[in-house]
Design a protein around this motif. Structure first.
Motif, short mmCIF file in Angstrom:
data_model
loop_
_atom_site.label_atom_id
_atom_site.label_comp_id
_atom_site.label_asym_id
_atom_site.label_seq_id
_atom_site.Cartn_x
_atom_site.Cartn_y
_atom_site.Cartn_z
N SER A 266 0.85 -1.19 0.00
CA SER A 266 0.00 0.00 0.00
C SER A 266 0.88 1.24 0.00
CB SER A 266 -0.93 0.02 1.21
OG SER A 266 -0.18 0.13 2.40
N LEU A 268 0.69 5.79 0.13
CA LEU A 268 -0.07 7.02 0.30
C LEU A 268 0.20 7.89 -0.92
CD1 LEU A 268 -1.77 8.79 2.29
CD2 LEU A 268 0.40 9.74 3.07
N ASP A 271 -2.52 13.61 0.17
CA ASP A 271 -3.01 13.82 1.53
C ASP A 271 -4.27 13.00 1.83
OD1 ASP A 271 -2.79 15.21 4.01
OD2 ASP A 271 -4.54 16.40 3.42
N ALA A 272 -4.98 12.61 0.77
CA ALA A 272 -6.30 12.00 0.99
C ALA A 272 -6.49 10.66 0.31
CB ALA A 272 -7.38 12.96 0.49
N THR A 274 -5.19 6.70 -0.52
CA THR A 274 -4.33 5.53 -0.32
C THR A 274 -4.62 4.52 -1.43
OG1 THR A 274 -5.94 4.46 1.13
CG2 THR A 274 -4.24 5.79 2.19
N THR A 306 -10.48 10.14 0.69
CA THR A 306 -11.27 10.77 1.75
C THR A 306 -11.49 12.24 1.42
OG1 THR A 306 -10.34 9.27 3.39
CG2 THR A 306 -11.39 11.26 4.22
N ASN A 310 -15.03 14.19 5.48
CA ASN A 310 -14.77 12.90 6.13
C ASN A 310 -15.57 11.75 5.50
OD1 ASN A 310 -12.91 11.82 7.87
ND2 ASN A 310 -14.29 11.79 9.63
N ARG A 365 -18.51 9.41 8.07
CA ARG A 365 -18.62 9.65 9.52
C ARG A 365 -19.20 11.02 9.77
NH1 ARG A 365 -13.69 6.92 12.63
NH2 ARG A 365 -14.90 7.83 14.28
N ASP A 366 -20.07 11.10 10.76
CA ASP A 366 -20.76 12.35 11.08
C ASP A 366 -21.45 12.89 9.84
OD1 ASP A 366 -19.87 12.17 13.69
OD2 ASP A 366 -18.08 13.35 13.29
N LYS A 370 -23.92 14.96 13.91
CA LYS A 370 -22.88 14.40 14.76
C LYS A 370 -23.29 12.99 15.20
CE LYS A 370 -19.25 14.21 17.21
NZ LYS A 370 -18.00 14.01 16.50
N ARG B 103 7.61 10.25 16.38
CA ARG B 103 6.78 9.14 15.94
C ARG B 103 5.87 8.80 17.10
NH1 ARG B 103 10.47 4.58 13.70
NH2 ARG B 103 11.81 5.15 15.42
N ASN B 124 3.74 10.89 7.60
CA ASN B 124 2.44 10.69 6.96
C ASN B 124 2.06 9.22 6.86
OD1 ASN B 124 1.53 13.20 6.63
ND2 ASN B 124 1.93 13.36 4.45
N ASP B 125 2.92 8.38 7.36
CA ASP B 125 2.66 6.95 7.36
C ASP B 125 1.74 6.64 8.55
OD1 ASP B 125 3.08 4.65 6.06
OD2 ASP B 125 4.99 4.17 7.00
N TRP B 127 -1.20 4.15 10.30
CA TRP B 127 -1.82 2.82 10.32
C TRP B 127 -2.80 2.75 11.48
CZ3 TRP B 127 -0.94 -0.81 6.59
CH2 TRP B 127 0.14 -0.57 5.73
N ARG B 138 -3.90 1.01 6.36
CA ARG B 138 -3.26 2.30 6.13
C ARG B 138 -4.35 3.35 5.93
NH1 ARG B 138 1.61 4.45 3.84
NH2 ARG B 138 2.45 2.43 3.28
N ILE B 139 -4.21 4.48 6.56
CA ILE B 139 -5.17 5.56 6.37
C ILE B 139 -4.43 6.81 5.94
CG2 ILE B 139 -6.80 4.62 8.05
CD1 ILE B 139 -5.91 6.77 10.00
N SER B 140 -5.18 7.72 5.34
CA SER B 140 -4.58 8.96 4.86
C SER B 140 -4.71 10.05 5.92
CB SER B 140 -5.26 9.41 3.56
OG SER B 140 -6.62 9.72 3.81
N PRO B 141 -3.84 11.05 5.88
CA PRO B 141 -3.93 12.13 6.87
C PRO B 141 -5.29 12.81 6.88
CG PRO B 141 -1.85 12.26 5.71
CD PRO B 141 -2.67 11.22 5.00
N GLN B 142 -5.97 12.80 5.72
CA GLN B 142 -7.28 13.46 5.65
C GLN B 142 -8.35 12.73 6.45
OE1 GLN B 142 -8.23 16.42 4.00
NE2 GLN B 142 -9.68 15.90 2.43
N GLN B 143 -8.15 11.43 6.70
CA GLN B 143 -9.16 10.66 7.42
C GLN B 143 -9.13 11.01 8.90
OE1 GLN B 143 -8.01 6.83 5.25
NE2 GLN B 143 -10.04 6.31 5.97
N ARG B 144 -10.15 11.73 9.32
CA ARG B 144 -10.23 12.10 10.73
C ARG B 144 -10.85 10.95 11.50
NH1 ARG B 144 -12.65 16.60 8.56
NH2 ARG B 144 -14.63 15.95 9.47
N LEU B 145 -10.27 10.67 12.63
CA LEU B 145 -10.79 9.59 13.46
C LEU B 145 -11.58 10.13 14.63
CD1 LEU B 145 -7.53 7.50 13.51
CD2 LEU B 145 -9.51 7.17 12.04
N GLY B 147 -13.70 13.18 15.15
CA GLY B 147 -14.47 14.39 14.90
C GLY B 147 -13.62 15.45 14.26
N THR B 226 -8.45 27.43 14.60
CA THR B 226 -7.68 28.30 15.49
C THR B 226 -7.44 27.54 16.78
OG1 THR B 226 -8.78 30.25 14.55
CG2 THR B 226 -7.68 30.54 16.68
N ILE B 247 -10.76 25.68 17.65
CA ILE B 247 -12.01 26.25 17.12
C ILE B 247 -12.02 26.05 15.61
CG2 ILE B 247 -13.43 28.34 16.98
CD1 ILE B 247 -11.55 29.38 19.33
#
Lengths: 434, 284
Positions: A266, A268, A271-272, A274, A306, A310, A365-366, A370, B103, B124-125, B127, B138-145, B147, B226, B247
């Motif tokens: 896999s 990356l 940024d979004a 994979t 992504t 989200n 998600r959300d 929410k 890390r 950026n790696d 998992w 593997r997840i991307s930085p954009q994927q928020r876990l 909220g 912010t 914020i």
């Protein structure tokens, strides 16, 4: 035993899940007004001071850490079947327990078990799945041994995992066609496993002996015949080739079969996004009985993007060289006994009945609100063009989930999804975490 | 040899050794922070203004200890003034010897549905490991876990490694405690496009290099969020922020309070930071 749950080789499933696995033969103006009201509102929220004032009051709940993870799940559902079959009512209650505890700094004990009470038109049956029970010895910070029943899972794809060699025969009770559910609710394999980890890589060695000949359908059977029907070994190694790129290589040896090689990789890509690919190949018999032994390749590849809100979209392509092509698949339908025996074998192997398939999976998600998650899976058989859709809306409370799941499948008679007796189903699920 | 015999023979008991090492590490960190401050003071004394990158490094050292450490992070999330979600994470951090960047291994503690999940972050790696399915994805930085909080918000990051700083000016601003502070305003530009935020406006206290406030921007110059750094407490020998108020840039009614507690220097073995080790990670 209730016919609708009876699988070819002892696996039970809810009617609503019968899809991939099934074998049973039978406003502008309004917005403007809202905007005006909001602009006219005397309430003014939104500067940083408000946020800081809110943070001043934040209360932190006490968190009790536990080695136990327990949840229960209840389900009520309705299945619509193709004529002339009648609709059926289904229900389920499940208890899932996971214990992961350190005996001392070097030794650890893991137990994972799930019990399902499956109901159909007023009749009930119990199926217990002993997923894991093993001890681990962390001999060194980078070296460890495990002994017992372990759910050893390999593969990076979502919907089809050709390199997940220990998935064969592992399903005992199928309660959902969601890929995550199929991976979680399965038997582990009795094995001795060693691991050595270093910076940028690892080696795992597994020996899984034959422990029994036949599957056992008794409710609380550990069912070693399902998980350990032959002796197997598996070597895996991950090596970091480049920063962020560490493919995994696999070698499987199995009693009575040529070695199989596999690879998982896999990357990356931004940024979004994979991208991933999973391969397995080796000389083996085709899934159709009496087919000659030959080199067969199996592949799953895809990616997940992504979006800023989200929402994640995954697209996958699946290929199985040991499965049937279009002409073979059409010919098989002419002999129903062979057709369903073949599908039974394919289901047991968690493989593809035809050579090519595609899948999309959307998880949001959300989703507008929410704590509301939406999941939508669409599978398409690229050989016979039949398709299946599974949609879930799930709302999270502090300790409880509520979910609605809708499943629909369609296709020509004899096709992967069109041959199934059920057309669509609806389930309401509640899950409570202790 | 039992403990009493060890002590009678002059051997140092294990507890003492641990404390001693922790004290040594704390002293080392304190020396580095004071060193960075001293360097800035010397620069001022000889009339040479400290460089923006030096100020940023000094601020990084206040946010994060340089030695491997653990911290508990609690995220309390508000929408429209109402608390909607709380998550608790155990964070283990270790700086990479080559890059200087941290890390992180993050263990989900609460809510219960996520307990036991692990997030491994090496640049950026990323998992995500789920103990239920035994799968590392593997997840991307954009994927928020979690909220609103991006993965980069809950982990330890040395900004000086990923950003080039330039001094925009000096400002007196209200900090997270509504107190006026004399600050440097730094403009941070990402060295690579891989980082979560393309550009950051960063306010740092001119007297002690404490981070005060930050504004995070996307590549299209949209304000993403912010952050106010506040509730400074002495942790591991240095006065560090124990709370960050985040914020949302588009929706200011979306507020996340990130609280840090249980700071501790601790061994974070290299093996913990390997993807293949995730299934057997067990926190004490």
């Amino acid at each position: 035993m209730m016919a609708h749950w009876q699988m070819g080789r002892g696996t039970r499933m809810m009617q609503s899940t019968l899809g991939r696995e099934a074998l049973a033969p039978q406003q502008c103006s309004v917005a403007g007004m809202v905007l005006i009201v909001l602009l006219a509102s005397p309430v003014c929220w939104g500067d940083d001071a408000d946020a800081l004032a809110l943070a001043d009051q934040a209360l932190e709940p006490a968190v009790a850490r536990s080695d136990w993870q327990i949840f229960t799940e209840g389900m009520l559902g309705h299945v619509n079947q193709r004529a002339p079959l009648d609709d059926i009512r289904i229900s389920r209650a499940s208890v899932d327990v996971l214990l992961d505890t350190a005996i001392n700094p070097e030794w650890r004990f893991t137990l994972a078990n799930r019990a399902d009470w499956l109901g159909q038109d007023g009749q009930y049956e119990v199926v217990n799945t002993l997923k894991e029970v093993y001890v681990s010895w962390q001999a060194q910070p980078n070296a460890a041994l495990d002994l017992g029943r372990i759910n050893q899972r390999n593969g990076v794809a979502l919907g089809y995992n050709p390199s997940d060699y220990f998935k064969v025969g592992a399903l005992r009770s199928v309660v959902s066609i969601a890929p995550a559910s199929l991976r979680e609710n399965r038997l582990g394999v009795g094995m001795l496993r060693g691991q050595w980890v270093w910076e940028g890589g690892a080696v795992n060695a597994v020996f899984a002996p034959k422990l029994a000949n036949q599957r056992q359908s008794a409710a609380f059977s550990p069912d070693w015949g399902a998980s350990n029907p032959v002796s197997r070994y598996l070597l895996t190694s991950s090596v970091q080739v480049l920063p962020g790129f560490a493919p995994q290589f696999l070698l499987l040896g199995e009693q009575g079969q040529s070695p199989q090689v596999g690879m998982n990789a896999s990357i990356l890509a931004g940024d979004a996004l994979t991208l991933y690919a999973e391969y397995s190949g080796g000389r083996s018999a085709a899934l159709l009985p009496a087919a000659p032994v030959a080199w067969h390749s199996r592949l799953a590849s895809g990616g997940t993007y992504t979006f800023a809100n989200n929402l994640s979209l995954s697209l996958e392509y699946h290929y199985d060289g040991a499965a049937l092509n279009q002409s073979q698949w059409r010919a098989l339908w002419l002999n129903p006994a062979d057709y369903w025996a073949y599908r039974s074998a394919v289901f047991n192997a968690q493989s593809l009945p035809t050579q090519q398939a595609a899948m999309s999976f959307i998880t949001w998600r959300d989703a507008g609100f929410k704590a509301l998650d939406l999941n939508w899976m669409l599978r398409r058989d690229l050989v016979d063009q039949s398709w299946q859709s599974w949609l879930e809306a799930r709302y999270h409370f502090e300790r409880m989930d509520w979910a609605l799941q809708w499943q629909y499948q369609n296709g020509a008679p004899g096709s992967q999804y069109g041959a199934l007796p059920q057309r669509h189903s609806l389930q309401a699920v509640v899950k409570y975490f202790f | 040899m039992n403990k009493a015999m060890e002590q009678s023979l002059g051997a140092k008991p294990a507890v003492w050794r641990t404390d001693h090492h922790a004290a040594q590490r704390a002293l080392k960190t304190r020396c580095r922070v004071w060193g960075a401050s001293l360097l800035l003071a010397c620069c001022a004394a000889v009339g040479a203004a400290p460089s923006a990158q030096q100020i940023l490094s000094a601020s990084d050292a206040i946010r994060n200890p340089e030695q491997p450490f653990g911290v508990t992070s609690t995220l309390i999330e508000y929408r429209n003034g109402k608390q909607v979600q709380t998550s608790t994470l155990a964070v283990y951090a270790r700086a990479d010897a080559q890059s200087g960047q941290f890390r992180n291994l993050i263990r989900f503690v609460a809510p219960q549905r996520d307990a036991g999940k692990l997030l491994l972050k090496n640049g950026n790696d990323l998992w995500l490991y789920d103990p239920s399915s035994k799968a590392s994805i593997r997840i991307s930085p954009q994927q928020r876990l979690l909220g609103q909080a991006a993965n980069g918000d809950v982990v330890t990051v040395n900004l000086a490694v990923d950003y080039t700083a330039s001094l925009v000016g000096e400002e007196t601003i209200a900090d997270g405690e509504r107190q006026n502070r004399d600050t440097y305003l730094l403009k941070l530009n990402a060295k690579t496009p891989d980082v979560t935020y393309h550009r950051i406006d960063y306010w740092i206290d001119r007297h002690n290099n404490q981070p005060v406030k930050a504004k995070f921007y996307s590549s299209s110059e949209h304000l993403l969020k912010t952050a106010y750094y506040r509730r400074f407490q002495k942790q591991l020998g240095v006065s560090r922020p124990t709370e960050t108020v985040i914020i949302d840039g588009l929706d200011p009614q979306w507020v996340t309070v990130l609280r840090s507690s249980d700071f501790a220097f601790r061994d974070v073995p290299e093996s913990w930071l390997q993807r293949d080790f995730l299934p057997r990670f067990k926190a004490e």
